[in-house]
Write a protein that holds these residues in place. Structure first.
Motif, PDB file in Angstrom:
ATOM      1  N   ASP A  89      -2.565  13.317  -1.948  1.00  0.00           N
ATOM      2  CA  ASP A  89      -4.014  13.478  -1.809  1.00  0.00           C
ATOM      3  C   ASP A  89      -4.675  12.352  -1.033  1.00  0.00           C
ATOM      4  N   LYS A  90      -3.914  11.595  -0.270  1.00  0.00           N
ATOM      5  CA  LYS A  90      -4.442  10.527   0.575  1.00  0.00           C
ATOM      6  C   LYS A  90      -3.768  10.595   1.938  1.00  0.00           C
ATOM      7  N   GLY A 264      -5.157  18.143  -1.619  1.00  0.00           N
ATOM      8  CA  GLY A 264      -6.536  17.772  -1.892  1.00  0.00           C
ATOM      9  C   GLY A 264      -7.545  18.618  -1.147  1.00  0.00           C
ATOM     10  N   THR A 265      -7.103  19.693  -0.466  1.00  0.00           N
ATOM     11  CA  THR A 265      -8.020  20.547   0.285  1.00  0.00           C
ATOM     12  C   THR A 265      -7.814  22.008  -0.094  1.00  0.00           C
ATOM     13  N   LEU A 273      -9.978  16.659   3.695  1.00  0.00           N
ATOM     14  CA  LEU A 273      -9.446  15.643   2.786  1.00  0.00           C
ATOM     15  C   LEU A 273     -10.245  14.352   2.911  1.00  0.00           C
ATOM     16  N   TYR A 277     -12.680  15.659  -0.431  1.00  0.00           N
ATOM     17  CA  TYR A 277     -12.019  15.158  -1.637  1.00  0.00           C
ATOM     18  C   TYR A 277     -12.045  13.636  -1.723  1.00  0.00           C
ATOM     19  N   ASN A 278     -11.800  12.961  -0.612  1.00  0.00           N
ATOM     20  CA  ASN A 278     -11.766  11.496  -0.610  1.00  0.00           C
ATOM     21  C   ASN A 278     -13.031  10.869  -0.054  1.00  0.00           C
ATOM     22  N   ARG A 282     -16.879  12.686  -3.656  1.00  0.00           N
ATOM     23  CA  ARG A 282     -16.866  11.705  -4.746  1.00  0.00           C
ATOM     24  C   ARG A 282     -18.228  11.045  -4.930  1.00  0.00           C
ATOM     25  N   GLU A 287     -16.402  16.416  -6.317  1.00  0.00           N
ATOM     26  CA  GLU A 287     -15.027  16.131  -6.728  1.00  0.00           C
ATOM     27  C   GLU A 287     -15.094  15.253  -7.972  1.00  0.00           C
ATOM     28  N   HIS A 522       1.283  17.208 -10.034  1.00  0.00           N
ATOM     29  CA  HIS A 522       1.984  15.973  -9.706  1.00  0.00           C
ATOM     30  C   HIS A 522       3.123  15.642 -10.656  1.00  0.00           C
ATOM     31  N   SER A 542      -3.391  18.051  -8.442  1.00  0.00           N
ATOM     32  CA  SER A 542      -4.041  18.640  -9.611  1.00  0.00           C
ATOM     33  C   SER A 542      -3.555  20.046  -9.920  1.00  0.00           C
ATOM     34  N   ASP A 545      -4.854  23.188  -5.574  1.00  0.00           N
ATOM     35  CA  ASP A 545      -4.876  23.543  -4.151  1.00  0.00           C
ATOM     36  C   ASP A 545      -4.139  24.853  -3.906  1.00  0.00           C
TER      37      ASP A 545
END
Length: 606
Positions: A89-90, A264-265, A273, A277-278, A282, A287, A522, A542, A545
């Motif tokens: 997710d990064k 994450g998308t 992303l 999400y990032n 936030r 998110e 994960h 999570s 996705d």
């Protein structure tokens, strides 16, 4: 806030005096050089001793490093598994470093975690060098020391999250801007832009929190004329876009069938992303699942000096007062005054980051405050130096206020640990007050060590406690003192979260299959690390996705690509449909307590 620095009568904005070189065949190192070497060596010990006790740390990223060490495509995209079903997710920059380390030294907790420790030592060295160029070697050493001992920094430089590389790159960018403030050369700004772009490929929009401070400092105090400064900053912006955008462009150009889903998308787009999400998600709260660390209140500064105080709040009051003091004392300085420019640089970094971390409504963790640590350390060192050099009246009261703020911060951080609190707070106040009185009488050097101790004793104890602890999972915290001697020995490996029977079956079940197993979310990373076999994370971190539809999963099973299915929890609609289909059609393994299904009987059946 007392330091050994330049002569008291030195102008506030003047660069540190040139260091004298001794002639003769035998040159001894200067005291500040010895102190710097000791600081870096001690930092290396603090950040590296006993790393293996945390096992894989964050198994989700360690699993991606494992995948990248065995497959170059997975390494480039930052996939969670070697076949490349989904990315983490990064963005992948931090995984590139860990993956290369695992390739060079073999996969182990040590090879995954050690790069972060090295990044921490480099960040301390760069911060010390950056502050040194403005106000001298001893203030630079103080800044480096304060960063090294900030508990949340100790935590993240011993852990395999992207934050370690993010901090290093941002400090390096500040160093480059500092060089540009000296000589006005464009190349330093271009370098800074490229470094921030690489930081964007490390942790998306969080890298941009430092931009107002960096750009504002040069726009205000850069040596060239204002039009030239604007053109130079535009060149730096172009370098940032290229550095941050090339990987995004490659991912968007590669067909979906030839690369992993962007974790994450919901639309498989790396821009989503970064900015969703990032990023903005936030801030807005869009998110919000899975967060957790600074919830003293829903959205206020109390996140930083409240429940997050023990990790990052130590120097925040002192840093705020130092910023105000420097700006006031340099208000009439020339436009290019380097001390004021440094205050704008680190102050802009500090204020913007603090405001965002205090007000964000989405996913947040207390360790995000590690990005505050370099700015807070630099501001305290700058403020101490400026107060030391100034002759203006009323500074004793200001300095005493800083000392009291430091003591209050330490006391607040120790609120939940009353045994050391009273003693520690009394020592801090006494030492800081003694140092300030000595400064007023012109004997500041004799009290430099006690004053630095007043600043560092609390964070030192907490950082040693953090280094003594075990840190695993995606939500970790700095640990309080005292340290137990037994804690510095041995280690605690991560478990796969499955019983021995299931682990053995998955380990042996990879032959002839693309994935030895699949599961939701994960959890698959821990299984992959324990078994050494590729495990598909359905739905990404999570499980939400849309990485895989039921039809695609059925095709993979029919094509003999997935051997086992491990039942996980939660997940999005696709993950739930896959779980229901497996439970109705596959054969459950009866041995052991883990819900494990053998999919081999469904091969060639659609």
């Amino acid at each position: 806030m007392t330091v050994l620095d330049a002569p008291r009568d030195a102008p506030l904005g003047a660069p540190p005096p040139p260091l004298r070189r001794r002639s003769g065949p035998r040159l001894r190192p200067r005291p500040d050089q010895v102190a710097l070497a000791a600081l870096l060596a001690g930092t290396g010990v603090l950040y590296s001793v006993g790393l293996s006790r945390s096992g894989w740390g964050n198994a989700f990223y360690a699993g991606a490093a494992q995948a990248g060490a065995s497959d170059w495509s997975a390494w480039f995209f930052g996939a969670s598994d070697a076949p490349g079903s989904v990315t983490v997710d990064k963005p992948p920059a931090a995984l590139w470093v860990m993956g290369l380390s695992a390739r060079l030294f073999g996969l182990s907790p040590w090879s995954v975690l050690l790069p972060q420790a090295v990044m921490g030592v480099l960040a301390v060295a760069l911060l010390a060098a950056t502050v040194r160029r403005v106000v001298g070697p001893w203030p630079g050493l103080l800044a480096g020391l304060l960063l090294a001992l900030t508990p949340v920094a100790t935590l993240m430089f011993r852990y395999d999250n992207p934050d370690a590389l993010l901090v290093l790159l941002c400090v390096a960018a500040a160093w480059a801007v500092g060089r540009a403030l000296e000589d006005g050369r464009t190349r330093w700004l271009v370098l800074a832009g490229a470094l921030i772009g690489l930081a964007f490929l490390t942790k998306s929009l969080q890298a941009f929190l430092v931009l107002p401070g960096l750009a504002g400092a040069y726009l205000l105090a850069g040596p060239p004329r204002w039009r030239t400064r604007l053109a130079q900053l535009a060149a730096a912006g172009a370098a940032l876009l290229v550095s941050a955008g090339w990987w995004v462009a490659v991912v968007r150009l590669v067909p979906r069938a030839d690369r992993p889903w962007v974790g994450g998308t919901t639309d498989d787009d790396p821009l989503s992303l970064a900015f969703g999400y990032n990023g903005l998600g936030r801030l807005s709260g869009d998110e919000s699942a899975g967060g957790g660390g600074m919830h003293q209140s829903s959205s206020s500064v109390w996140r930083l000096v409240g429940s997050g105080g023990d990790e990052a709040g130590w120097l925040l009051p002192a840093a705020v007062l130092a910023l105000v003091a420097v700006l006031l004392l340099t208000a009439r300085a020339t436009r290019t005054d380097r001390v004021r420019a440094a205050a704008v640089l680190w102050g802009g970094w500090f204020v913007v980051t603090a405001v965002v971390l205090s007000t964000m409504k989405g996913i947040e963790h207390s360790y995000y405050a590690v990005q505050l640590a370099p700015a807070a350390a630099a501001l305290v060192a700058l403020g101490g130096t400026v107060l030391r050099r100034s002759h203006r009246p009323g500074l004793l009261a200001a300095g005493l206020l800083v000392a009291v703020a430091t003591a209050v911060t330490n006391a607040w951080a120790h609120w939940h640990h009353p045994l050391p609190s009273a003693v520690l707070t009394g020592v801090l106040v006494a030492l800081a007050a003694a140092a300030l009185v000595a400064l007023r009488r012109g004997r500041g050097r004799a009290f430099a060590v006690p004053a630095v101790l007043a600043l560092c004793l609390g964070p030192l104890l907490w950082s040693v406690g953090t280094a003594d602890g075990v840190h695993q999972s995606s939500n970790v915290y700095a640990d309080p003192p005292p340290v137990t001697a037994a804690g510095w020995h041995g280690g605690r490996p991560d478990g796969a979260g499955i019983d021995g029977t299931a682990e053995a079956l998955v380990r042996a079940g990879g032959a002839g299959y693309t994935w030895a197993a699949a599961t939701t979310g994960h959890h698959g990373a821990a299984v992959q690390l324990a078994t050494g076999q590729p495990v598909m994370d359905i739905g990404g971190f999570s499980g939400q996705d849309p990485t895989l539809t039921l039809r695609q999963f059925q095709d993979d099973v029919a094509a003999h690509r997935i051997h086992y299915y491990l039942v996980g929890s939660g997940g999005g609609p696709d993950a739930v449909r896959i779980k229901d289909w497996v439970e109705h059609h596959a054969t459950q393994v009866e041995d052991g307590d883990t819900e494990l299904y053998d999919l081999s009987g469904l091969a060639d059946q659609g």
